[in-house]
Design a protein around this motif. Structure first.
Motif, short mmCIF file in Angstrom:
data_model
loop_
_atom_site.label_atom_id
_atom_site.label_comp_id
_atom_site.label_asym_id
_atom_site.label_seq_id
_atom_site.Cartn_x
_atom_site.Cartn_y
_atom_site.Cartn_z
N ASP A 1 -7.63 -2.73 -5.75
CA ASP A 1 -7.80 -2.22 -5.32
C ASP A 1 -5.74 -1.44 -5.73
O ASP A 1 -5.66 -0.41 -6.23
N LEU A 2 -5.15 -2.01 -5.15
CA LEU A 2 -4.21 -1.56 -5.64
C LEU A 2 -3.75 -1.29 -7.17
O LEU A 2 -3.01 0.14 -7.50
N GLY B 1 0.89 -1.35 0.22
CA GLY B 1 -0.13 0.32 0.09
C GLY B 1 0.88 1.38 0.08
O GLY B 1 1.19 2.45 -1.30
N HIS C 1 5.79 1.97 -8.65
CA HIS C 1 4.40 1.43 -9.64
C HIS C 1 5.10 -0.23 -10.30
O HIS C 1 4.80 -1.17 -10.29
N SER D 1 -5.60 -0.85 -9.79
CA SER D 1 -6.66 0.75 -10.08
C SER D 1 -5.20 2.08 -9.71
O SER D 1 -5.37 2.59 -10.45
N ARG D 2 -4.13 2.08 -8.40
CA ARG D 2 -3.21 2.88 -8.19
C ARG D 2 -2.37 2.78 -9.28
O ARG D 2 -1.40 3.78 -8.59
N VAL D 3 -1.73 2.01 -9.57
CA VAL D 3 -0.45 1.55 -10.15
C VAL D 3 -0.51 2.53 -11.88
O VAL D 3 -1.37 2.43 -12.70
N ALA D 4 0.34 4.02 -11.44
CA ALA D 4 0.06 4.43 -13.03
C ALA D 4 1.25 3.50 -14.21
O ALA D 4 2.43 3.40 -13.64
N ALA E 1 1.87 2.14 -2.78
CA ALA E 1 1.70 2.46 -4.36
C ALA E 1 2.03 3.86 -4.26
O ALA E 1 1.06 4.74 -5.08
N HIS E 2 2.19 4.95 -3.14
CA HIS E 2 2.15 6.06 -3.39
C HIS E 2 3.00 6.92 -3.62
O HIS E 2 3.54 7.95 -3.44
#
Length: 252
Positions: free
Chosen positions: A209-210, A175, A184, A212-215, A178-179
């Motif tokens: 969910d993770l 998590g 990524h 979906s946050r990975v560019a 992911a920030h």
């Protein structure tokens, strides 16, 4: 890599009559007509590092890590693990995990280090939580405020081989990764490995969910398939091998 430890290991081998005569060619003075590879040297001598009575246990471990730096042979890491699990063990944990962290942060590191984490420490449920915490989990929060290059290198390498680590152990680290945009690609490979590894572990919805946050570029290989199998609730490729093939086929 610890240059001093590597050169100490080279001298230790030379005292035993083992010298390097080429890029991956070694000579044993007791058998001058034979040529050895680095792996041959590791299999013959890495275990002997832990029998050198001139050194205390921490010194033996430092010598073993020096042999790892010198030979880049996976077998050295096996002997380190054997020594840690030996009745005379465990090895000093501070020196053990400092050795791994130092090599994971180096600009260049051999595959033996990450292979050791993956197939030995992480695949073993008895050691996975401790090993993951020591090489990344305890420090993962620093990535929010101190994304130094050495820590990013360590995080990247650990994530990429962390598929077998139990999901509850690694979920927080994933998590936080992911920030950190620089992580990524490694996080994607971590999720991919968590799905495909024989011992891989993930929670499909949390992993989705993770993801979906990975560019990543939309045409990244396997990205669409991974999304599809996670959305369908699949936890591991080996539980239903046909799910991945079905996700790869274009829809009519």
């Amino acid at each position: 890599m610890d240059t001093q430890a590597r050169e100490d290991a080279r001298r230790w081998l030379a005292e035993a009559g083992v010298t390097q005569v080429g890029d991956d060619t070694w000579l044993d003075g007791d058998a001058p007509d034979a040529r050895l590879t680095a792996d041959d040297v590791a299999r013959s001598w890495a275990g002997q590092a832990f029998t050198d009575e001139r050194l205390d246990r921490a010194g033996q471990l430092r010598l073993a890590f020096g042999l790892l730096d010198l030979l880049d042979a996976y077998w050295v890491t096996c002997e380190i693990r054997f020594a840690d699990q030996d009745p005379s063990g465990p090895l000093p944990p501070g020196a053990l995990w400092d050795g791994y962290r130092q090599r994971l942060e180096a600009p260049e590191t051999g595959d033996a280090v990450t292979c050791s984490l993956w197939v030995d420490w992480f695949e073993d449920r008895k050691t996975a939580a401790t090993a993951f915490a020591e090489v990344l989990g305890h420090d993962i929060h620093r990535l929010r405020n101190d994304p130094s290059d050495p820590l990013l290198r360590r995080a990247r390498r650990v994530l990429e081989c962390s598929g077998p680590v139990p999901w509850p152990v690694k979920e927080t680290a994933y998590g936080i990764a992911a920030h950190v945009p620089a992580l990524h690609p490694a996080l994607f490979r971590a999720l991919l490995g968590s799905y495909h590894d024989v011992h891989g572990d993930l929670e499909p919805q949390a992993a989705l969910d993770l993801l979906s946050r990975v560019a990543l570029p939309p045409d990244t290989a396997h990205l669409a398939q991974l999304r599809a199998v996670l959305a369908a609730g699949h936890r591991n490729h080996h539980r239903d091998p046909h799910a991945w093939d079905a996700a790869r086929r274009p829809r009519p």
